[in-house]
Structure formats: structure tokens, C-alpha cells
Scaffold this motif. Structure first.
Motif, short mmCIF file in Angstrom:
data_model
loop_
_atom_site.label_atom_id
_atom_site.label_comp_id
_atom_site.label_asym_id
_atom_site.label_seq_id
_atom_site.Cartn_x
_atom_site.Cartn_y
_atom_site.Cartn_z
N ASP A 274 0.83 -1.22 0.00
CA ASP A 274 0.00 0.00 0.00
C ASP A 274 0.86 1.26 0.00
O ASP A 274 0.55 2.24 -0.67
CB ASP A 274 -0.88 0.04 1.26
CG ASP A 274 -2.04 -0.93 1.14
OD1 ASP A 274 -2.33 -1.37 0.00
OD2 ASP A 274 -2.65 -1.26 2.18
N ILE A 275 1.90 1.22 0.82
CA ILE A 275 2.67 2.45 1.09
C ILE A 275 4.09 2.31 0.56
O ILE A 275 4.77 1.32 0.84
CB ILE A 275 2.73 2.72 2.60
CG1 ILE A 275 1.32 2.97 3.16
CG2 ILE A 275 3.65 3.90 2.90
CD1 ILE A 275 1.27 2.99 4.68
N LEU A 276 4.54 3.31 -0.18
CA LEU A 276 5.95 3.38 -0.56
C LEU A 276 6.63 4.36 0.39
O LEU A 276 6.23 5.52 0.50
CB LEU A 276 6.09 3.88 -2.00
CG LEU A 276 7.51 4.24 -2.46
CD1 LEU A 276 8.43 3.02 -2.41
CD2 LEU A 276 7.48 4.83 -3.86
N LEU A 277 7.63 3.89 1.12
CA LEU A 277 8.38 4.77 2.00
C LEU A 277 9.62 5.26 1.28
O LEU A 277 10.45 4.48 0.83
CB LEU A 277 8.80 4.04 3.29
CG LEU A 277 9.67 4.92 4.21
CD1 LEU A 277 8.82 5.90 5.00
CD2 LEU A 277 10.52 4.08 5.15
N ILE B 110 2.36 7.48 -0.80
CA ILE B 110 3.80 7.72 -0.65
C ILE B 110 4.02 8.42 0.68
O ILE B 110 3.36 9.43 0.97
CB ILE B 110 4.36 8.59 -1.79
CG1 ILE B 110 4.16 7.91 -3.14
CG2 ILE B 110 5.84 8.88 -1.56
CD1 ILE B 110 4.66 8.74 -4.31
N ILE B 111 4.94 7.89 1.48
CA ILE B 111 5.27 8.52 2.75
C ILE B 111 6.77 8.81 2.77
O ILE B 111 7.57 7.99 2.31
CB ILE B 111 4.88 7.62 3.94
CG1 ILE B 111 3.34 7.53 4.00
CG2 ILE B 111 5.44 8.15 5.26
CD1 ILE B 111 2.80 6.76 5.19
N PHE B 112 7.12 9.99 3.25
CA PHE B 112 8.53 10.37 3.35
C PHE B 112 9.04 10.23 4.77
O PHE B 112 8.36 10.60 5.71
CB PHE B 112 8.74 11.80 2.86
CG PHE B 112 8.97 11.89 1.38
CD1 PHE B 112 7.93 11.70 0.49
CD2 PHE B 112 10.25 12.13 0.88
CE1 PHE B 112 8.14 11.75 -0.88
CE2 PHE B 112 10.48 12.19 -0.49
CZ PHE B 112 9.42 12.00 -1.37
N GLY B 113 10.25 9.73 4.89
CA GLY B 113 10.91 9.61 6.19
C GLY B 113 11.46 10.95 6.65
O GLY B 113 11.24 11.99 6.02
N TYR C 240 -5.52 10.31 1.02
CA TYR C 240 -4.38 10.62 1.89
C TYR C 240 -3.58 11.75 1.26
O TYR C 240 -3.58 11.91 0.04
CB TYR C 240 -3.50 9.38 2.06
CG TYR C 240 -4.24 8.25 2.70
CD1 TYR C 240 -4.36 8.18 4.09
CD2 TYR C 240 -4.83 7.26 1.92
CE1 TYR C 240 -5.06 7.14 4.68
CE2 TYR C 240 -5.53 6.22 2.51
CZ TYR C 240 -5.65 6.17 3.90
OH TYR C 240 -6.33 5.15 4.49
N PRO C 241 -2.87 12.52 2.11
CA PRO C 241 -2.02 13.58 1.54
C PRO C 241 -0.96 12.95 0.64
O PRO C 241 -0.43 11.89 0.96
CB PRO C 241 -1.35 14.21 2.77
CG PRO C 241 -2.12 13.74 3.95
CD PRO C 241 -2.78 12.46 3.58
N ILE C 242 -0.70 13.60 -0.46
CA ILE C 242 0.34 13.11 -1.39
C ILE C 242 1.39 14.18 -1.53
O ILE C 242 1.12 15.24 -2.09
CB ILE C 242 -0.25 12.82 -2.78
CG1 ILE C 242 -1.44 11.86 -2.68
CG2 ILE C 242 0.84 12.28 -3.71
CD1 ILE C 242 -2.23 11.75 -3.96
N PRO C 243 2.58 13.95 -1.05
CA PRO C 243 2.98 12.83 -0.20
C PRO C 243 2.67 13.13 1.26
O PRO C 243 2.32 14.26 1.61
CB PRO C 243 4.49 12.79 -0.42
CG PRO C 243 4.86 14.23 -0.60
CD PRO C 243 3.69 14.88 -1.28
#
Ligand code: HEM
Ligand code: SF4
Ligand code: SF4
Ligand code: SF4
Lengths: 526, 238
Positions: A236-239, A310-313, A340-343
């Protein structure tokens, strides 16, 4: 007269006054220059390999091109009234006293040339308006002083017109790149991302092996099978996280924190070996083309893996690019889940779970730390978290307060929108610039010393890979332990209680005393 | 003869001012913003941006955060100037608009405030070493020019009164392309001559901060990059 001159401060940044100014010392830092990029580092990015013969004409032409295609550049060059409001706001000036590190003076290195070639007054009355010809000396000054700006935007906050020296520094570096004068550190790294996918040159195989090791560490620690998936199709999520998170301390503890949070939320996620780098050094060199190339790797990874989000670290400049530029340079992202917010930022993700009571913490696990938070400049002044302005200040603090008992802020003029840079941002995190890095970090480090003295603060948390690396280097210089810098998700990781986890250190909690560094700590924790 | 010269100068200066500033505004308007570069925390809506800009223009909000001395003098100067300019409308309107007449008395004090503010700014420019370092001759001259305009204006009002009715007739005449004589008093001629200079240099000097302020992307953009895709024209190079 005396009253008006009162801010001719000469006390030097100190524990009592982290933003005090030193004596002005012209040319103190003129010798500070980063290594030049090798020809193939430049050509790889589409620039000439070495200083071209007709560099003057080329540089002026590029300047004209930027003035026509970038409103910020054009307006900032025209608008400054030399009021001086920004002159005492740059940490590199506070640390070095070199007047060319005053934001307006830094801009003027380029503005004076722009005036000479592009304005009526500069063409016919150069002396009157301080216009100068482009010469080798001017170019040398550009190379020195535009690599003493971390593009932190602190000056812009205080300018009545919002003139952003970062924008001028980026343009100057872009102009220099276009005549074959590139900076080794940035250009080499951009090339590595293009070849391998990250700043470190860590290939897919090595990345997978490293993540497997980390999974084992996590299992040893918790007894649970917590995964750090790589290239998992259909997740689901790309980190997207800075590659430093894969190997450096304290970054890696943050990565383990993300993994635990994802585990607790039951999320399906993955990192990508193709886009295994959040940082985008294309921005540092002001090259929209190169920034776009790196942004589009992220888009491609998201498409190839078929993710929904997409989630950013934790990464400062990366988050600026992700938050503000990604949509423009690689969007629209209509193939992702629009709910969801992108990103999204990892702290937004974690805070949302906390707010919805999805995570359990044992805050006492962090009682050995008395922490403060370093607002990373590019998160603070070039992005947002959550849906309200200023969420980028509150959400990290909220998360920290949810996972530890002892939190203290540094002095007001050094945090939130007025935050001081770590000294290593904007492409300066290289050994050949160590002197200016140290000088630039001194205001922040003095602010830290102040809360150490006043509240017994032992550790500082950062959410930027560059900040963390820079502080790990600077801490010992200012009397702290190298490990006094922490990742935000490291504290999350310490405190989170996962279902079914084994708890090895139940009984040795009590003898954890706060470790003090140097000065006596009298803070009472309230 | 001198009246004709001044009339001509005013026509030329007005043309240069209007044409020059319009051209700059057109250039600023037209130049694309390839990326979202707003300085945060920032309003997320356009209404919010308008409010933010209003605070910048009216209160000099950022400058207030930045440096109280510059703020005090700068604000005194600019609001003095604003009131003085409004007061000057009476030389161009017949009958004088009621709200302009209302401001006549305040306008006088405003003239002093303006002069004081400029003096403060000049002193700062000279005594604060950081500001001295970044100053070019034109930065001092600009302040001196404005001070000279203010000074000659105040002279006319308090020391060497001139024939105000004749001055007004001259300007109303200018508006109607019907040349009328100016009183041949030194303060009037100096005052008006310097105003002509100011008008001519306006579009080619740092006075461009007036239009520039309204086109500064770090302030005029809304913080909504995730919600609404920012499409600035991409550089032609790609
Ligand atoms: C929209 C209207 C205007 C705004 C918002 C504005 C704003 C500002 C601000 C914030 C400053 C910096 C602080 C200071 O030094 O005072 C400044 C400086 C200055 N302004 Fe304006 N201004 C406006 C109109 C004008 C006009 C009409 C003039 C002159 C005809 C003018 C002349 C100047 C000068 C000469 C300076 C530099 C002062 C110095 O040398 O220290 N401004 N302005
Ligand atoms: S604060 Fe802005 S206008 Fe004032 S000197 Fe600095 S850049 Fe120029
Ligand atoms: S952007 Fe930051 S580093 Fe650069 S001049 Fe401004 S305050 Fe200094
Ligand atoms: S490295 Fe961190 S502190 Fe330094 S400029 Fe970047 S975000 Fe700011």
C-alpha cells in the motif's frame, strides 16, 4: 546616535545569547571553498565539464535567462532596499563575522553583476549603484560565498519583502554549473542517485541484505517479526527515506521506529531500491532539470510497485522537495489514493495514529533522555505538516511529548520559523567545508548549551538526515556526546509497546539516570 | 519660460513614471514561477494571502519581527509620506474632496514625521556598521533626495510661504493642458524640481520595492502545494 547604533553588537554568539554577533571581519571566510567537481561529474548532469572559454558571456546569458523565467529571482534582484533588516539573521554571519555572509551582502555579490548588465542605472552609473563587471575575482567570491549558504531561508522570514537568499544562492550555483564550475559534493551525489538510486551508491542487493540484518535486530529486540520490505509489489505504502537511514547513527534507529509504527498499524509498506533516496540535491544546485529527474524516479517507483500512498521519512530538504515540488515536477499523482495527503510525512502518519489511539507507549522508556527539538529549516520554512499552518512545528513536538516525559524548547528566537540551521545544509555537508560548518552551527549549539544549563537537557532530536549527520560531528566540538543527537522515531521506537513483544529490560529501568554533559543540570522536569 | 520648462518636465516625468512602472509590473506579472516557493508557515488560502500581504503593506509585519529601529523609522517615514501625498491631492482637485480637507492638519505633522523617519534611517545607515557595509552611494542619495523634498516642502509652509493659489492654478492647468505661471520662489522650484527627479528615477531604482512587494513569491503564494498542483511554466530548456 549611540541608541541607534545599539545593535552594533560585538559579543559573539554564546550560551547567554546564541544569536549575538561577532566583530565584523571582512574576508574572514574568503578562503572557504568546496572542492571542484571533476569533469565527468558535471557532464553527467548536462553541464560543461570545465570552465568554458567564453564563461563571462555564458554566465551573463544564463543570468538573463533566469531573470526571464523565474519570478522570484527577478523580483528579489530588483526589490531589495538595503534596509539591513536581514544583516544579523544568518548563522554563518553570526559564526564567522565575514560581512559577505550577511544575507543581503551575499545577494549583492550577484545583484551587483546583474545591475551592471541588465539595468539602466548599472549600465550608465555603475559606481553610483554599486554595479560591478563580472571578473574572475567576482566568480571566485561567488564560489566561496554561495557555498557558505545552507539555503535555510531564515533571512527571508525577516525581510520586509520576503527576499529569499536561498533562491539567489541556487541561481548562482546554477549559473556556475552552466559555465563548468560545479561543486564536487553535490554533483557527484546527484550522479550516484541517477546511477544507483541513492546518495550512498548502495545497490539493490546490498540494500536488501542490510534490511534483512535490521529485521533480525528488530526480532532480537522485540521477539516479533517486524518487516522492512524492499521492492514489494502491491504494497500500500511506498516509504521514501534518506539513504542515511539505512546505515548511519542515529538515523537507523529512526528507520526501526518507522518499521515498528507500520507494524503496529498493520500497514503494508515497502521501500524501493530504484528510488532509495529521499534527498534531492538537484535543489541545492538550483537545477530544476536535475531536481525533476530525481523526482521522477520516485514517481516511477510508485507506479512500478503499484502502491497507493507515498510517505517520506525524516529529512529536511527532501521534505521541501516532496511537499512543494514533487507534484509540480512529477505529478499529477492521480494513480494514488486521493484520501491521503500526497505525499505524507512519517510524522503526520505517526501523529495521526496517536490521535486515533492506535499506538501504545511506555514513556518511561525514554526517561534517560531530557530532550529538545531542532526545527529543521526546510521543514519549518519551506513545508507544512498536517492541515494547519505551523503543523510542521506542532506535530513533531506533539509526537515527542507523547513518547517521552522530559521535553524542553530552546530559546524562542532559535526555534520554529526562526529556527537556526545546523550549519551543514544546502550541500555543505562535506569535509572540505568543515570550518564554515562549525562556525555556522555555533548559534544552534549555544542555544542547546543554554537549555542544557537551564533545564538539564541531554539530547536534541532532529528530523533531517543532514542535520543528524552534521550534529553528530558538531556535538563533541561543543562539549556534548556524539550520540546526543537523536531521531524523532528513535524515541518513538524506544517507547512503543507492540502487541506480543518480549520486554528484556523490565527491571533495569530504575538505575537509568539522566546523563549530563558538563554543566550542572537543575531542571525539575516541570 | 521657467514655468514652461517645469510644465514640460512634469509631463515627461509623469510619462516616464507611469510607463516605467507599468512596464516593470508587466514584466513581474509575466515572469513565471516555476515552483512553489512560499515561505512557511503561510496561509493556505488566497484570502489568507491577501490578509498576509495587507499586514505586510500596512504594518510592515516582517520588519517588525526583524528590527524595531528600522521599523519605527521606516513606518514613520512611509505613513508620513502617505498622509503628505493625500494632503497634496488638494492641489489637483477642485473642489477639494471632503476627506482630503479632513486630513489637512494631520498632514502637516505627517510632514515632520516623514522627515524624522528619514533622518533616523540615514543615521542608522551611517552608524550601524552592517548597514554601512551594504550601502552604495545611491542608497544615501535616495534618502537625501527625499529629505530635501520634505525639507523644501516644510520651508514653503513655515518659513518662506509661497503663493499656494498660484501653485494650484499651475497644476490644475497641467491637468487641463492649459499652461499657467508658477510663482518664482526658490523653495517651490527646488521642491518641484526634486519631485521631478524622484518621479524619473522611480522605475529604475530601488523604489521598485513598491511594485516588487506585490510579486514576491515567498509571500504571495498560498501554501497549498499538496492540495492544488502548482503549474508554473517549466523552463524552456527542457
Ligand atoms: C506600497 C507602498 C510601500 C510599502 C509597503 C513600502 C515598504 C517599505 C519597507 C518595508 C521598507 C524597508 C524599511 C524602511 O527602510 O523603511 C521601505 C524602504 C524604503 N522605501 Fe518604501 N514602501 C512603499 C512605498 C514607498 C514610496 C512611495 C517611496 C518613495 C517615493 C518609498 C521609499 C522608500 C525608501 C527610500 C526606502 C529605503 C529607506 C532606507 O534607505 O533605509 N517607499 N519601504
Ligand atoms: S531585509 Fe530584504 S530588503 Fe532589507 S536588506 Fe535584506 S534583503 Fe534587502
Ligand atoms: S538562506 Fe540561510 S544560510 Fe543562506 S543567507 Fe539566508 S540565513 Fe544565511
Ligand atoms: S540540514 Fe537541517 S538544519 Fe541544516 S539547512 Fe537543512 S534542514 Fe536546516
Amino acid at each position: 546616535m549611540v541608541e541607534l547604533a545599539i545593535d552594533n553588537k560585538i559579543s559573539r554568539t554564546s550560551i547567554d545569547d546564541p544569536t549575538a554577533l561577532p566583530c565584523m571581519t571582512p574576508d574572514a571566510m574568503v578562503g572557504s571553498k568546496p572542492f571542484l567537481a571533476a569533469p565527468d561529474h558535471n557532464t553527467k548532469l548536462g553541464f560543461p565539464g570545465e570552465l568554458v572559454d567564453d564563461w563571462k558571456e555564458k554566465a551573463i546569458a544564463r543570468m538573463g535567462y533566469l531573470a526571464e523565467t523565474n519570478k522570484a529571482f527577478k523580483v528579489y534582484l530588483d526589490t531589495c532596499v538595503k534596509c539591513g533588516a536581514c544583516t544579523d539573521k544568518c548563522h554563518y554571519y553570526m559564526g564567522s563575522g565575514d560581512p559577505k555572509n550577511m544575507p543581503v551582502a551575499r545577494q549583492d555579490l550577484l545583484r551587483s553583476v546583474y545591475r551592471r548588465y541588465f539595468t539602466f542605472a548599472g549600465k550608465y552609473f555603475p559606481k553610483l549603484v554599486g554595479a560591478v563587471d563580472l571578473t574572475r575575482e567576482v566568480l571566485d567570491d561567488w564560489y566561496s560565498y554561495y557555498h557558505q549558504c545552507s539555503q535555510c531561508r531564515r533571512c527571508s522570514v525577516f525581510c520586509p519583502y520576503g527576499i529569499d537568499t536561498a533562491e539567489i544562492s541556487m541561481a548562482a550555483r546554477d549559473i556556475m554549473d552552466h559555465i563548468g564550475v560545479g561543486q564536487k559534493y553535490c554533483n557527484e551525489i546527484i550522479g550516484k542517485v541517477m546511477d544507483v538510486g541513492n546518495n550512498l551508491g548502495l545497490n539493490a542487493k546490498a540494500l536488501k541484505a542490510t534490511m534483512e540484518d535490521l529485521e533480525e535486530d528488530l526480532e532480537d529486540e522485540t521477539g516479533l517479526e517486524i518487516r522492512i520490505p524492499v521492492d514489494e509489489h502491491g504494497a500500500d505504502i511506498l516509504l521514501i527515506t534518506p539513504s542515511a537511514d539505512f546505515f548511519a547513527e542515529p538515523h537507523i534507529d529512526g528507520l526501526m521506529g518507522y518499521a515498528k509504527v507500520f507494524h503496529a498499524a498493520g500497514a503494508s509498506w515497502t521501500v524501493s531500491s530504484y528510488a532509495s533516496e529521499a534527498a534531492n540535491f538537484g535543489m541545492f544546485i538550483g537545477s530544476e532539470e536535475n531536481t525533476a529527474v530525481l523526482c521522477n524516479r520516485i514517481r516511477k517507483a510508485a507506479e512500478d510497485l503499484g502502491v497507493k500512498r507515498i510517505i517520506f521519512g525524516e529529512c529536511g530538504h527532501a521534505w521541501r522537495v516532496a511537499y512543494n515540488f514533487l507534484n509540480t515536477l512529477a505529478g499529477p499523482f492521480d494513480f494514488l489514493d486521493q484520501n491521503y495527503p500526497i505525499p505524507q510525512h512519517i510524522l503526520e502518519y505517526t501523529w495521526d495514529l496517536i490521535e486515533r489511539d492506535q499506538l501504545t507507549f511506555d514513556k518511561s522508556k525514554n526517561d534517560e533522555y531530557r530532550v529538545t527539538f531542532h526545527d529543521s529549516c526546510n521543514v519549518s520554512r519551506a513545508s507544512r505538516m498536517g492541515d494547519k499552518p505551523g503543523g510542521q512545528f506542532d506535530i513533531p513536538r506533539n509526537v515527542l511529548k507523547a513518547v517521552c516525559n522530559n521535553y524542553y524548547d530552546m530559546p524562542d528566537e532559535t526555534i520554529r520559523e526562526k529556527t537556526l540551521c545546523c550549519g551543514g545544509g544546502g550541500g555543505l555537508l562535506t569535509d572540505d567545508l568543515m570550518d564554515i560548518r562549525k562556525k555556522g552551527s555555533s548559534p544552534r549549539m549555544h542555544a542547546l548549551q543554554q537549555v542544557e544549563r537551564d533545564f538539564g537537557v541531554t539530547h536534541m532530536v532532529a528530523i533531517c538526515a543532514i542535520c543528524k549527520t552534521q550534529f553528530a560531528k558538531m556535538m563533541p566540538e561543543f562539549g556534548f556526546d556524539r550520540e546526543a543527537i537523536l531521531s524523532a522515531h528513535q524515541l518513538v521506537s524506544n517507547a512503543i509497546v507492540l502487541e506480543g513483544q518480549i520486554d528484556e529490560d523490565d527491571d533495569d529501568d530504575e538505575d537509568m539516570e539522566p546523563e549530563m554533559n558538563g554543566a550542572s543540570a537543575t531542571g525539575d522536569g516541570s | 519660460m521657467i514655468s514652461t520648462l517645469y510644465a514640460l518636465l512634469f509631463y515627461v516625468a509623469t510619462f516616464l513614471l507611469v510607463a516605467g512602472v507599468s512596464q516593470k509590473i508587466w514584466i513581474y506579472w509575466r515572469t513565471p514561477s516555476p515552483l512553489k516557493v512560499v515561505v512557511t508557515p503561510a496561509p493556505t488560502t488566497n484570502t489568507g494571502v491577501v490578509l498576509r500581504m495587507a499586514r505586510e503593506v500596512v504594518l510592515f509585519e516582517s520588519l517588525f519581527k526583524s528590527n524595531k529601529w528600522i521599523w519605527v523609522f521606516g513606518w514613520m517615514f512611509h505613513f508620513g509620506l502617505l498622509l503628505v501625498l493625500i494632503r497634496h491631492l488638494r492641489y489637483f482637485t477642485n473642489p477639494v474632496w471632503w476627506w482630503v480637507s479632513l486630513l489637512q492638519t494631520v498632514g502637516i505633522y505627517a510632514g515632520f514625521a516623514m522627515f524624522l523617519g528619514l533622518t533616523g534611517l540615514l543615521i542608522r545607515r551611517i552608524v550601524v556598521n552592517r548597514v554601512r557595509y551594504i550601502s552604495a552611494p545611491s542608497d544615501y542619495l535616495m534618502l537625501l533626495l527625499l529629505m530635501a523634498i520634505g525639507f523644501s516642502g516644510l520651508m514653503m509652509r513655515f518659513v518662506l510661504p509661497t503663493d499656494i493659489v498660484a501653485v494650484k492654478t499651475f497644476f490644475l492647468g497641467l491637468l487641463r493642458f492649459n499652461l499657467q505661471p508658477l510663482p518664482m520662489d526658490l523653495p517651490v522650484l527646488v521642491h518641484l524640481g526634486l519631485v521631478v527627479v524622484l518621479m524619473i528615477i522611480f522605475p529604475i531604482s530601488k523604489l521598485l520595492h513598491v511594485p516588487g512587494l506585490f510579486f514576491s513569491p515567498s509571500r504571495t503564494q498560498a501554501d497549498n502545494a499538496r492540495e492544488k498542483r502548482h503549474v508554473g511554466a517549466a523552463p524552456a530548456g527542457r
